[in-house]
Design a protein around this motif. Structure first.
Motif, short mmCIF file in Angstrom:
data_model
loop_
_atom_site.label_atom_id
_atom_site.label_comp_id
_atom_site.label_asym_id
_atom_site.label_seq_id
_atom_site.Cartn_x
_atom_site.Cartn_y
_atom_site.Cartn_z
N GLU A 48 -8.92 18.55 -7.68
CA GLU A 48 -8.57 18.32 -9.00
C GLU A 48 -9.39 17.71 -9.91
O GLU A 48 -10.19 16.75 -9.55
CB GLU A 48 -7.16 17.68 -8.82
N LEU A 93 9.93 13.97 -11.95
CA LEU A 93 8.48 13.60 -12.10
C LEU A 93 7.73 14.52 -12.75
O LEU A 93 6.61 14.22 -13.52
CB LEU A 93 8.02 13.49 -10.61
N SER A 94 7.90 15.95 -12.26
CA SER A 94 7.24 17.05 -13.26
C SER A 94 7.42 16.86 -14.70
O SER A 94 6.58 17.96 -15.32
CB SER A 94 7.62 18.50 -12.53
N VAL A 133 1.15 9.43 -7.01
CA VAL A 133 1.92 9.67 -8.00
C VAL A 133 1.35 10.72 -8.72
O VAL A 133 1.78 11.87 -8.95
CB VAL A 133 2.49 8.59 -8.64
N LEU A 134 -0.09 10.71 -8.87
CA LEU A 134 -0.61 11.83 -9.77
C LEU A 134 -0.75 13.02 -8.93
O LEU A 134 -0.72 14.15 -9.37
CB LEU A 134 -1.85 11.13 -9.92
N LEU A 135 -1.01 12.80 -7.53
CA LEU A 135 -1.24 13.82 -6.71
C LEU A 135 0.12 14.82 -6.63
O LEU A 135 -0.06 16.02 -6.90
CB LEU A 135 -1.43 13.32 -5.22
N MET A 136 1.30 13.93 -6.50
CA MET A 136 2.46 14.71 -6.38
C MET A 136 2.79 15.33 -7.63
O MET A 136 3.28 16.55 -7.75
CB MET A 136 3.66 13.50 -6.28
N LYS A 137 2.35 14.56 -8.96
CA LYS A 137 2.83 15.26 -9.99
C LYS A 137 2.23 16.45 -10.51
O LYS A 137 2.70 17.67 -10.83
CB LYS A 137 2.34 14.37 -11.10
N SER A 138 1.04 16.82 -9.91
CA SER A 138 0.15 17.80 -10.19
C SER A 138 0.70 18.85 -9.13
O SER A 138 0.48 20.22 -9.63
CB SER A 138 -1.41 17.55 -9.85
N LYS A 155 0.79 -1.23 -0.08
CA LYS A 155 -0.23 -0.04 -0.18
C LYS A 155 0.68 1.38 -0.10
O LYS A 155 0.47 2.42 -0.67
CB LYS A 155 -0.91 0.05 1.12
N ILE A 156 1.99 1.08 0.87
CA ILE A 156 2.72 2.47 0.89
C ILE A 156 3.85 2.45 -0.07
O ILE A 156 4.23 3.56 -0.52
CB ILE A 156 3.33 2.81 2.19
N VAL A 174 11.32 12.18 -6.33
CA VAL A 174 10.90 12.83 -7.42
C VAL A 174 11.59 13.16 -8.62
O VAL A 174 11.31 13.30 -9.78
CB VAL A 174 10.13 14.23 -6.91
N PHE A 214 10.38 7.90 -8.77
CA PHE A 214 8.99 7.87 -8.59
C PHE A 214 8.10 6.63 -8.62
O PHE A 214 6.94 6.67 -8.11
CB PHE A 214 8.38 9.25 -9.36
N GLU A 215 8.80 5.55 -9.24
CA GLU A 215 8.17 4.47 -9.06
C GLU A 215 7.74 3.86 -7.91
O GLU A 215 6.51 3.14 -7.90
CB GLU A 215 8.99 3.21 -9.97
N VAL A 216 8.51 4.01 -6.87
CA VAL A 216 8.31 3.70 -5.83
C VAL A 216 7.05 4.12 -4.88
O VAL A 216 6.43 3.33 -3.88
CB VAL A 216 9.43 3.72 -4.48
N ILE A 217 6.55 5.21 -5.32
CA ILE A 217 5.09 5.68 -4.51
C ILE A 217 4.03 5.07 -5.23
O ILE A 217 4.09 4.94 -6.69
CB ILE A 217 5.39 7.21 -4.36
N PRO A 218 2.88 5.11 -4.30
CA PRO A 218 1.98 4.22 -5.19
C PRO A 218 1.28 5.14 -6.10
O PRO A 218 1.23 6.39 -5.91
CB PRO A 218 0.90 3.96 -3.95
N SER A 219 0.47 4.37 -7.14
CA SER A 219 -0.03 5.02 -8.17
C SER A 219 -1.08 6.26 -7.76
O SER A 219 -1.02 7.21 -8.48
CB SER A 219 -0.68 4.25 -9.21
N GLU A 278 5.72 0.79 -3.97
CA GLU A 278 5.79 -0.12 -4.93
C GLU A 278 6.94 -0.24 -5.57
O GLU A 278 7.87 0.57 -5.07
CB GLU A 278 4.71 0.65 -5.89
N ARG A 279 7.35 -0.86 -6.37
CA ARG A 279 8.51 -1.41 -6.87
C ARG A 279 9.48 -1.55 -5.68
O ARG A 279 10.62 -0.98 -5.55
CB ARG A 279 9.17 -0.45 -7.69
N LEU A 333 3.63 19.25 -8.45
CA LEU A 333 4.99 19.71 -8.88
C LEU A 333 5.00 20.34 -10.47
O LEU A 333 5.75 20.78 -10.63
CB LEU A 333 5.81 18.52 -9.12
N GLU A 334 3.75 20.01 -10.74
CA GLU A 334 3.99 20.33 -12.39
C GLU A 334 4.45 21.77 -12.83
O GLU A 334 5.23 21.68 -13.73
CB GLU A 334 2.14 20.31 -12.69
N ALA A 377 -3.69 15.87 -14.40
CA ALA A 377 -4.38 16.68 -13.32
C ALA A 377 -4.19 18.26 -13.58
O ALA A 377 -3.53 18.73 -13.95
CB ALA A 377 -3.58 16.37 -12.08
N SER A 429 5.95 3.43 -16.14
CA SER A 429 6.15 2.75 -14.87
C SER A 429 5.25 2.60 -13.84
O SER A 429 5.02 1.92 -12.87
CB SER A 429 7.71 3.28 -14.24
N LYS A 430 4.17 3.37 -14.22
CA LYS A 430 3.08 3.58 -13.02
C LYS A 430 1.56 3.05 -13.94
O LYS A 430 0.74 3.34 -13.49
CB LYS A 430 2.64 5.10 -12.59
#
Lengths: 364, 374, 518
Positions: free
Chosen positions: B60, B24-25, C341-346, A260-261, C329, C333-338, A263-264, C348-349, B52, B92-93
């Protein structure tokens, strides 16, 4: 020398940490290519062989208490030949460190750092190694002990694989025949290398002789079982047909896991695995630098450390392709089989025949 | 010397750049991918990239950008996509990978190779087969996806809820990999059917080797999952017609929820080389719907148990028959033969032998509860 | 001039002989004593040249008209004491005074001095010197001016429960505070004078039957070997005697709490108390001492252990959270749950800067706010905190310079760094995250791992006065874990930390004897 002694308990961690290293990731694959699904039996067999070598190393060091292999060799071989053999052994250990660097670079550049030039990855570890070996065995032993709990983390990661295993994959057992299993154990012995660091570290160890033997032997047993667990897990996780195309089954297995926290999990595993690689690299680098110190008769091995780091790093950058790497690991594996596994037994015989022995120096 | 080493080490860090940096950005994250074959054999990749749109208040909105290209291989079409898209595409996601039905009927491994080979690919993405074209599933604007989540998340969630109700087995890209290589076992994937503004998980698509062989749809899929030996999922439930000719049609049915499922799977090879297999299920269930009531009576209860067992055994036998016709062996009969009867295995050709073996099943239902009324 | 060159040398010899305050027995008859009282005074006054606060007060005894001179430095003596303890008795004396009665009449502190080389030092230590017509000797009375503040609770080491006393700027009061807590005859105090010009008094305190003699010897050796003109602050001493000056980690515990010092003394450690400084140093220490707070021992042990966990956890957070964020970041970023990741991306955008720069910017801002508010009055300080924390934090996000995730990371890091109950350690941690951030920005997780390896190995090879710094983890002492990761109940703590090799490792009695006797 007495000032930097380690306890026999610490010796356990030194041996364990030197033994567990690069091999952990690719061993299931390399054993499978030879012994098929009975690879784990090859490993157990190798574990038994290694115990004999350990016995020889221990007996050899018992004859010459508080002396490293580099002190012992001239005494058994005689002056000139001893220097030659010292040189040979130092070179041998040097190439083991080089091999560790090569394989480490190989995996890191394949799994996480695709663009980063190899020399950066290699020299980072080499320089960390230099910093480490400029200290005493005692401090190294403390550090090795400190990072041992990380192995437990790795263990639990791998344990997670049991949520999706097929026990039937390991069957039929023993179908490949004893000879193939024996053949596989050659590779397994190479991956269990690291116990030979005892050739140097035994000289610094306190405690009774039998305790030392028990400790090294137990350390090697633990590593063998740990490896066996990993191999077994990968063999029941992957289909026998599939494992042939997966050179790093452990990582591949973890790649699919997600919690859950995080991945990979393979990335986390890889980062922790680097510590294990570093410890075995450091262990061997320390052994090498002790050899260099003896050859150049330096007062302190610290002086040689940076140069050694640079030399090792430069050599490790030479092989460029996968095939070259394979060749290096093949040849270095062969020499280590001779120098680390068989030759302690021969040296012991030679010492026994020539009746070379030394009384323990009364230590304060 | 120590300090010199330290300086050298520090300078190494400073000199080095950040070769592998992938901010990531500055990446576009693929959340769902679809692969189809075109008529001329080219591979069409369709990807959905959720974008997003940050709003001031913290709410969002997700806008899905859909990209699609074709190429000779899966990778080539991906590379083409990368050139089309403004930022770096990153899979990767990825959450879901969908194959069109036609595509799945050809060798699926040829398309999956790129996912297994790439160290950055996400191996835990769900796999699904869709009726029609995968690109349709990815690019259609479904009712739910428009609101807050992307296509990938939507598809993953419907597959996940289907897994929870045991209509499809739990699989991802990695978990089918051993099965793809196993000559003694096959696998099944969720089978999607796109409707107007929703996607239905209709059932399962069964594979024979690397190729899709057929589907099992509707309530039978639950029986299939039970047969795989799945112990129990969150809402493993099914409704069975157990009687005939009641006044109201609805009285013919009973709904049960499976609490515990125990599988006994035996494969025997007789002395003359005949292979037979038998699956025996012992399921403990809770009755969740039974309008005829009177379950307090032991006789009624026993009768219901018997009826359920009979109906489910019939269904199971039917499914096994179907599987043998499709030459799909998802329960791993072959694997058992290989493991325990290796000499026999070496002699036969499994794909020819499997449809002919004597494969039976029996289900034994035990009711352990019936809700809060009798 | 010979007169004044000698004392310096003598002091130096004093130091080398490890004899401190009681140096009057040193031979000093190298010069001819002046004959008259005026000559004498002149000689004594000479090194002070023309300082105006050195006063001479003449007293003429009513009985025999003998002249007596009082010499003192106006600014550092308490005139009331002089009046009460010296002048009043003198006036009351009607009889002819001889030496014996003179000593009898005047103050308890009166000391007969024969060594004139010491006069200068005595004056500087707030003594009043009394010269009579006997040129061979003089008298000294300690008449220090009491300008001490109260034993208020130290601002930077507050506790919820427990003593609220703190050390002050007076060495004798400080020693008294410790003695008040350890009423043991085995508590030894040794004074040293450091600094050729400043004569700073340092007291070394230890419990004789606990502290390892080799440590005592080592501390003494290092203290006496300090040869500086000025040793003004505890910091000076610390830097002169610590093992590895280049290490970022503090190698002695600085505290202003007498209870903390007393507890450490009972574990066999040594305390260094400085004059004119409320800071007391404790040696030898290990890493985990910095994570112990007196509060732990006053809360229930389960809670105390929980706090310990939180503090040690905060060590990792404070050091590595920003670098983890950067690594994730910009590399993994593969290690954070999907879902995340979208939240983080938005978030950081639209940030124009690379994460490293973003992090550095915010970390430095936090440090700026901290530095600014430390020096200011509390009321203005809180204004700064509001301006810094809220206004900058909020508007920097709105301006799009830094992502709001970064703000969260930096805020959590900052809080974690201040959880350590030792200012020095907290500073070390705050500093260490910068190299870690750099490493994370170049090599991602790998860089972090290597940095941590170096960090921990550094801790492994660090010693504080010969004891391993990272004990009881490396080397591992299982029994010592009771007061590091956990705070075991008081009655479980019957053994002292092995690491500092106390003479007596365990206490003889059971704490909960009533319980076991039943």
């Amino acid at each position: 020398m007495n000032k930097h002694t380690i306890t026999y308990r610490q010796l356990f961690f030194v041996i364990v940490q030197t033994q567990i290293g690069v091999g952990i990731l690719s061993l299931p694959f390399s054993l499978f290519t030879i012994a098929k699904i009975d690879g784990w039996m090859s490993l157990l067999l190798a574990g038994i062989f290694v115990q004999f070598s350990i016995l020889a190393i221990w007996k050899l060091c018992e004859r010459f208490p508080q002396q490293t292999i580099f002190d012992i060799l001239p005494k058994i071989m005689g002056g000139k030949l001893g220097v030659v053999f010292n040189f040979l052994y130092t070179l041998h250990f040097l190439f083991i460190t080089v091999l560790i660097l090569i394989l480490y670079n190989n995996i890191v550049s394949k799994w996480i750092f695709f663009q980063t030039p190899g020399w950066v990855i290699i020299f980072t570890l080499a320089m960390v190694g230099v910093y480490f070996i400029s200290s005493t065995p005692r401090e190294l032993a403390r550090f090795f002990m400190l990072v041992t709990p990380l192995l437990l983390v790795l263990f639990f990661f791998i344990l997670y694989a049991y949520t999706d295993v097929h026990f039937l994959y390991i069957l039929p057992m023993g179908e490949t025949g004893f000879l193939t299993i024996l053949k596989g154990s050659k590779d397994a012995v190479i991956s269990l290398l690291g116990f030979d660091a005892a050739l140097v570290f035994l000289a610094y160890t306190n405690g009774t002789s039998t305790k030392k033997l028990k400790v090294i032997s137990f350390a090697s047993l633990c590593v063998t079982l740990f490896y066996c667990f990993i191999i077994f897990t990968t063999y029941i996780f992957f289909n026998p047909m599939e494992i042939v195309i997966v050179p790093e089954p452990v990582l591949y297995m973890l790649k699919a896991f997600s919690f859950k926290i995080i991945e990979r999990t393979d990335l986390i595993f890889l980062s922790l695995w680097v510590v294990s690689v570093a410890t075995s690299f450091i262990g061997y680098l320390f052994v090498t630098v002790k050899g260099v110190q003896k050859i150049l008769s330096l007062k302190h091995h610290k002086k040689a450390a940076p140069y050694l780091g640079i030399v090792v790093g430069i050599i490790a950058t030479i092989p460029s392709s996968k095939l070259e790497t394979l060749m290096w690991s093949k040849y270095i594996g062969m020499t280590s089989l001779i120098l680390s596994v068989f030759s302690p037994i021969l040296l012991l015989l030679l010492a026994a025949i020539r009746n070379k022995k030394e009384k323990e120096v009364i230590s304060s | 010397m120590n300090q010199k080493g330290l300086i050298l080490f520090c300078s190494l860090f400073l000199l080095s750049g950040c070769w592998d940096q992938s901010l990531l950005s500055e990446t576009k994250l693929i959340s769902a991918g679809g692969i189809d074959y075109e008529n001329d054999g080219k591979v069409i990749s369709t990807v959905a990239v959720p974008q997003a749109i940050a709003a001031e208040s913290g709410e969002e909105n997700v806008a899905n950008q859909i990209f699609s290209t074709s190429g000779f291989t899966a990778r080539q079409s991906r590379l083409k996509l990368d050139r089309e898209v403004s930022e770096r595409l990153d899979a990767s996601k990825n959450l879901v990978l969908v194959f069109g039905e036609k595509t799945a009927k050809k060798d699926i491994y040829l398309l999956l190779d790129v996912f297994y080979r790439d160290p950055k690919s996400s191996l835990n993405a769900k796999l699904a087969i869709t009726k029609g074209k995968a690109s349709d599933v990815i690019s259609t604007k479904f009712e739910e996806t428009t609101s807050s989540i992307g296509v990938g998340e939507y598809l993953r969630d419907i597959i996940r809820s289907a897994e929870e109700s045991a209509t499809v087995p739990e699989e991802n890209i990695q978990s089918i990999c051993p099965l793809l290589f196993d000559p003694g076992q096959d696998f099944a994937l969720p089978y999607l059917v796109p409707r107007k503004d929703v996607v239905d998980v209709e059932g399962i698509a069964l594979f024979s080797g690397h190729k899709m062989a057929g589907t099992i749809t509707g309530p039978d899929a639950v029986i299939y999952v039970l047969l795989t030996g799945e112990k129990s999922t969150i809402s493993m439930a099914t409704t069975k017609k157990i009687l005939k000719g009641q006044k109201e049609n609805i009285l013919n049915y009973a709904s049960i929820k499976i609490k515990k499922n125990k599988r006994d799977f035996k494969v025997n090879v007789s002395s003359d080389g005949k292979i037979s297999a038998h699956i025996d299920l012992k399921t403990k269930v809770v009755v969740t719907e039974y309008p005829s009531d009177k379950l307090g009576d032991e006789k009624v209860l026993k009768k219901l148990e018997k009826n359920l067992s009979r109906v489910m055994t019939k269904d199971a036998t039917k499914i096994i028959k179907q599987l043998q016709e499709m030459n799909s062996d998802p329960f791993g009969v072959g694997r058992k033969v290989m493991a325990f009867h290796y000499p026999t295995w070496k002699k036969i050709k499994w794909s020819e032998e499997y449809p002919k073996i004597n494969f039976t099943a029996s289900v034994d239902v035990e009711i352990i509860g019936h809700g809060i009324i009798e | 001039m010979t007169f004044f060159k000698k004392p310096k040398k003598l002091i130096k010899e004093n130091d080398q002989n490890k004899v401190s305050d009681t140096s009057c027995e040193l031979e000093s008859n190298v010069y001819e004593p002046p004959q008259t009282i005026e000559d004498l005074l002149k000689k004594v006054r000479e090194p002070f040249s023309s300082t105006e606060d050195l006063r001479t007060h003449w007293v003429e005894l009513a009985s025999d008209k003998r002249k007596i001179a009082l010499l003192f430095i106006d600014s550092i003596v308490d005139k009331q004491i002089i009046q009460q303890q010296i002048l009043n008795p003198l006036f009351e004396m009607s009889k002819e005074i001889d030496t014996i009665s003179f000593e009898k009449v005047i103050s308890l502190d009166l000391k007969k001095q024969t060594d004139f080389t010491k006069s200068q030092e005595l004056l500087l230590l707030s003594n009043t010197l009394i010269f009579t017509d006997d040129p061979s000797c003089y008298y000294s009375v300690v008449t220090p001016e009491k300008v001490d503040r109260d034993f208020t609770e130290p601002e930077n080491e507050k506790v919820i429960r427990g003593s609220h006393e703190g050390f002050i700027e007076n060495i004798s009061s400080n020693v008294a505070l410790i003695r008040k807590r350890l009423k043991s005859p085995k508590l030894l105090v040794k004074y040293f004078k450091l600094g050729k010009e400043t004569h700073t008094v340092v007291a070394m305190i230890y419990v004789e039957n606990l502290a390892n003699p080799s440590h005592v010897k080592e501390v003494e050796k290092r203290l006496t070997s300090i040869e500086a003109d000025a040793v003004m602050t505890p910091g000076n001493v610390e830097e002169s005697i610590e093992d590895k000056p280049f290490s970022p980690f503090p190698q002695m515990l600085s505290t202003e709490r007498p209870d903390r010092v007393a507890a450490n003394l009972m574990e066999g450690r040594i305390a260094l108390v400085y004059d004119s400084s409320p800071t007391v140093n404790v040696v030898p220490v290990d890493f985990f001492v910095f994570y112990q707070s007196p509060d732990d021992y006053n809360t229930r042990w389960i809670l105390g252990s929980f706090f310990r966990f939180i503090r040690l956890f905060s060590f990792f957070i404070a050091i590595s959270l920003p670098s983890f964020y950067i690594a994730i970041v910009s590399f993994h970023f593969e290690v954070i749950p999907s879902a995340l990741v979208l939240l983080m991306k938005s978030s950081l955008e639209n940030i124009p800067y690379p994460p490293l720069f973003e992090a550095m910017l915010m970390e430095l801002t936090i440090e700026l706010i901290r530095e600014a508010s430390v020096r200011l009055h509390t009321k203005i300080g809180s204004t700064i905190a509001i301006v810094g924390g809220l206004v900058i934090g909020d508007s920097i996000v709105k301006a799009g310079l830094v992502s709001n995730l970064m703000i969260i990371v930096v805020a959590v890091t900052a809080i974690a760094a201040y959880i350590v109950p030792s200012n020095e350690m907290s500073g070390a941690i705050r500093l260490l995250r910068f190299p870690l951030m750099l490493a994370a920005a170049t090599l991602g997780f790998l860089g972090i791992v290597f940095c941590f390896m170096i960090l921990f190995f550094h801790l492994c090879r660090l010693y504080s006065f010969g004891t391993p710094y990272f004990a009881p983890i490396a080397p591992f002492h299982f029994s010592d874990l009771k007061d590091t990761f956990f705070r075991m109940p008081f009655w479980k703590m019957n053994t002292r930390p092995k690491n500092i090799r106390p003479i007596k490792e365990s206490q003889d009695n059971q704490t909960r004897k009533w319980d076991t006797d039943e």
